[in-house]
Design a protein around this motif. Structure first.
Motif, mmCIF file in Angstrom:
data_model
loop_
_atom_site.group_PDB
_atom_site.id
_atom_site.type_symbol
_atom_site.label_atom_id
_atom_site.label_comp_id
_atom_site.label_asym_id
_atom_site.label_seq_id
_atom_site.Cartn_x
_atom_site.Cartn_y
_atom_site.Cartn_z
ATOM 1 N N UNK A 149 -2.966 15.774 -27.688
ATOM 2 C CA UNK A 149 -1.853 14.518 -27.419
ATOM 3 C C UNK A 149 -1.497 14.449 -25.917
ATOM 4 N N UNK A 150 -1.558 13.380 -25.403
ATOM 5 C CA UNK A 150 -1.381 13.190 -23.907
ATOM 6 C C UNK A 150 -0.423 11.880 -23.688
ATOM 7 N N UNK A 151 0.291 11.977 -22.529
ATOM 8 C CA UNK A 151 1.005 10.825 -22.171
ATOM 9 C C UNK A 151 0.353 9.677 -22.151
ATOM 10 N N UNK A 152 1.101 8.517 -22.704
ATOM 11 C CA UNK A 152 0.492 7.196 -22.668
ATOM 12 C C UNK A 152 -0.156 6.704 -21.532
ATOM 13 N N UNK A 153 0.286 6.944 -20.193
ATOM 14 C CA UNK A 153 -0.452 6.310 -18.971
ATOM 15 C C UNK A 153 -1.868 6.995 -18.948
ATOM 16 N N UNK A 154 -1.920 8.369 -19.247
ATOM 17 C CA UNK A 154 -3.131 9.293 -19.042
ATOM 18 C C UNK A 154 -3.917 8.912 -20.203
ATOM 19 N N UNK A 155 -3.434 8.619 -21.374
ATOM 20 C CA UNK A 155 -4.189 8.304 -22.412
ATOM 21 C C UNK A 155 -5.018 7.132 -22.171
ATOM 22 N N UNK A 156 -4.218 6.035 -21.658
ATOM 23 C CA UNK A 156 -4.759 4.815 -21.526
ATOM 24 C C UNK A 156 -6.004 4.855 -20.396
ATOM 25 N N UNK A 157 -5.872 5.557 -19.544
ATOM 26 C CA UNK A 157 -6.659 5.969 -18.490
ATOM 27 C C UNK A 157 -8.003 6.484 -18.665
ATOM 28 N N UNK A 158 -7.890 7.402 -19.678
ATOM 29 C CA UNK A 158 -8.931 8.358 -20.170
ATOM 30 C C UNK A 158 -9.668 7.268 -21.067
ATOM 31 N N UNK A 159 -9.227 6.674 -21.772
ATOM 32 C CA UNK A 159 -9.953 5.849 -22.852
ATOM 33 C C UNK A 159 -10.640 4.563 -22.035
ATOM 34 N N UNK A 160 -9.926 4.083 -21.068
ATOM 35 C CA UNK A 160 -10.451 3.010 -20.244
ATOM 36 C C UNK A 160 -11.754 3.456 -19.509
ATOM 37 N N UNK A 161 -11.602 4.761 -18.916
ATOM 38 C CA UNK A 161 -12.696 5.112 -18.221
ATOM 39 C C UNK A 161 -13.903 5.599 -19.260
ATOM 40 N N UNK A 162 -13.469 6.106 -20.296
ATOM 41 C CA UNK A 162 -14.854 6.494 -21.272
ATOM 42 C C UNK A 162 -15.406 5.168 -21.636
ATOM 43 N N UNK A 163 -14.698 3.982 -21.781
ATOM 44 C CA UNK A 163 -15.220 3.017 -21.948
ATOM 45 C C UNK A 163 -16.044 2.305 -21.127
ATOM 46 N N UNK A 164 -15.802 2.454 -19.870
ATOM 47 C CA UNK A 164 -16.697 1.905 -18.752
ATOM 48 C C UNK A 164 -18.080 2.796 -18.595
ATOM 49 N N UNK A 165 -17.723 4.077 -18.727
ATOM 50 C CA UNK A 165 -18.769 4.895 -18.608
ATOM 51 C C UNK A 165 -19.851 4.979 -19.746
ATOM 52 N N UNK A 166 -19.289 4.679 -20.892
ATOM 53 C CA UNK A 166 -20.123 4.451 -21.945
ATOM 54 C C UNK A 166 -21.204 3.069 -21.932
ATOM 55 N N UNK A 167 -20.071 2.070 -21.701
ATOM 56 C CA UNK A 167 -20.967 0.755 -21.298
ATOM 57 C C UNK A 167 -22.152 0.790 -20.256
ATOM 58 N N UNK A 168 -21.638 1.389 -19.002
ATOM 59 C CA UNK A 168 -22.939 1.720 -18.324
ATOM 60 C C UNK A 168 -24.079 2.441 -18.919
ATOM 61 N N UNK A 169 -23.828 3.416 -19.361
ATOM 62 C CA UNK A 169 -24.765 4.576 -19.765
ATOM 63 C C UNK A 169 -25.587 3.723 -20.943
ATOM 64 N N UNK A 170 -24.892 2.982 -21.812
ATOM 65 C CA UNK A 170 -25.554 2.095 -22.826
ATOM 66 C C UNK A 170 -26.495 1.066 -22.173
ATOM 67 N N UNK A 171 -25.911 0.522 -21.216
ATOM 68 C CA UNK A 171 -26.890 -0.584 -20.515
ATOM 69 C C UNK A 171 -27.962 -0.059 -19.699
ATOM 70 N N UNK A 172 -27.984 1.436 -19.615
ATOM 71 C CA UNK A 172 -29.047 2.174 -18.854
ATOM 72 C C UNK A 172 -30.107 2.638 -20.025
#
Length: 254
Positions: A59-82
């Protein structure tokens, strides 16, 4: 071979920290073969555990939680595109009380004293770590109005991230990995025990594309088990499954 062009990728040590890493996990979000092959008595804090060894949700604070999952979304989208798949999230866990909770899974047996281990870590990281940082929990950060006087950020994505590790079971984290069919929409349930931890993590193994060898691996393993449970799958499915699984491990404070 003369004239052959060679490219290198150099990645920093994710666990280069003055804090002792008590648990380390290599997580893909798949289940086939995703369990440590070491016996319980051989498992220590240097052992890299896998998906089916995990018995905590963080469990993590809401701002860190949002930042983490947004970064995971971006990273996965890039890797998927490649067309990349088979990557992992490498996670290191430091228990702030410096006491590793015993469990059936991943029981720690230390072969090196805490003093020797700490000295080795500081020696290996001396170029990047010059003074200890306080081990603060998520509750501590809530009470502090201003962190700017510290030499380094106390919490940053991927390094020195405070959280609460809640004891749980894999069936609560993800029915898919524990033998169920498909992913559940539910969140992890607390097992009652919770610990203040510091997390270190990052995506690794990002050079494997879905080539003919991986397609053949998928076809062969699909004859033995559920095709959706194996690591070698289409990059689009891999990306979605990876993010879904991380969404059940890293959850926000209530």
């Amino acid at each position: 071979m003369v004239g052959r062009r060679v490219r290198f990728i150099v990645m920093g040590n994710l666990f280069c920290s003055e804090h002792r890493i008590h648990r380390r996990y290599d997580l893909k979000g798949s289940s086939y073969g995703r369990k440590s092959d070491r016996f319980e008595e051989e498992t220590g804090d240097a052992t890299t555990l896998k998906d089916l060894d995990l018995n905590f949700a963080f469990r993590m604070q809401r701002p860190l939680y949002k930042e983490l999952h947004e970064q995971l979304r971006r990273d996965c989208a890039f890797l998927e595109s490649e067309g990349i798949m088979d990557y992992s999230l490498l996670v290191g866990v430091h228990f702030c009380d410096d006491i590793v909770p015993a469990s059936k899974m991943a029981l720690s047996t230390f072969t090196t004293s805490p003093e020797e281990l700490s000295a080795n870590m500081l020696s290996a990281c001396q170029s990047s770590v010059s003074m200890p940082e306080p081990c603060l929990s998520a509750k501590d950060l809530d009470k502090m109005a201003d962190h700017r006087n510290f030499r380094k950020p106390l919490a940053r994505l991927g390094a020195h991230l405070p959280a609460r590790a809640e004891r749980t079971s894999m069936s609560n984290i993800d029915p898919f990995l524990s033998g169920g069919r498909g992913f559940s929409s539910g969140r992890s349930k607390s097992g009652g025990e919770a610990y203040d931890v510091i997390l270190y993590f990052g995506i690794i193994d990002i050079l494997r594309d879905y080539d003919i060898s991986k397609r053949l691996e998928h076809a062969y393993k699909s004859l033995q088990t559920d095709p959706s449970s194996i690591s070698a799958v289409d990059p689009r499915l891999y990306s979605q499954r990876f993010r879904d699984f991380m969404g059940r491990i890293f959850i926000k404070e209530c």
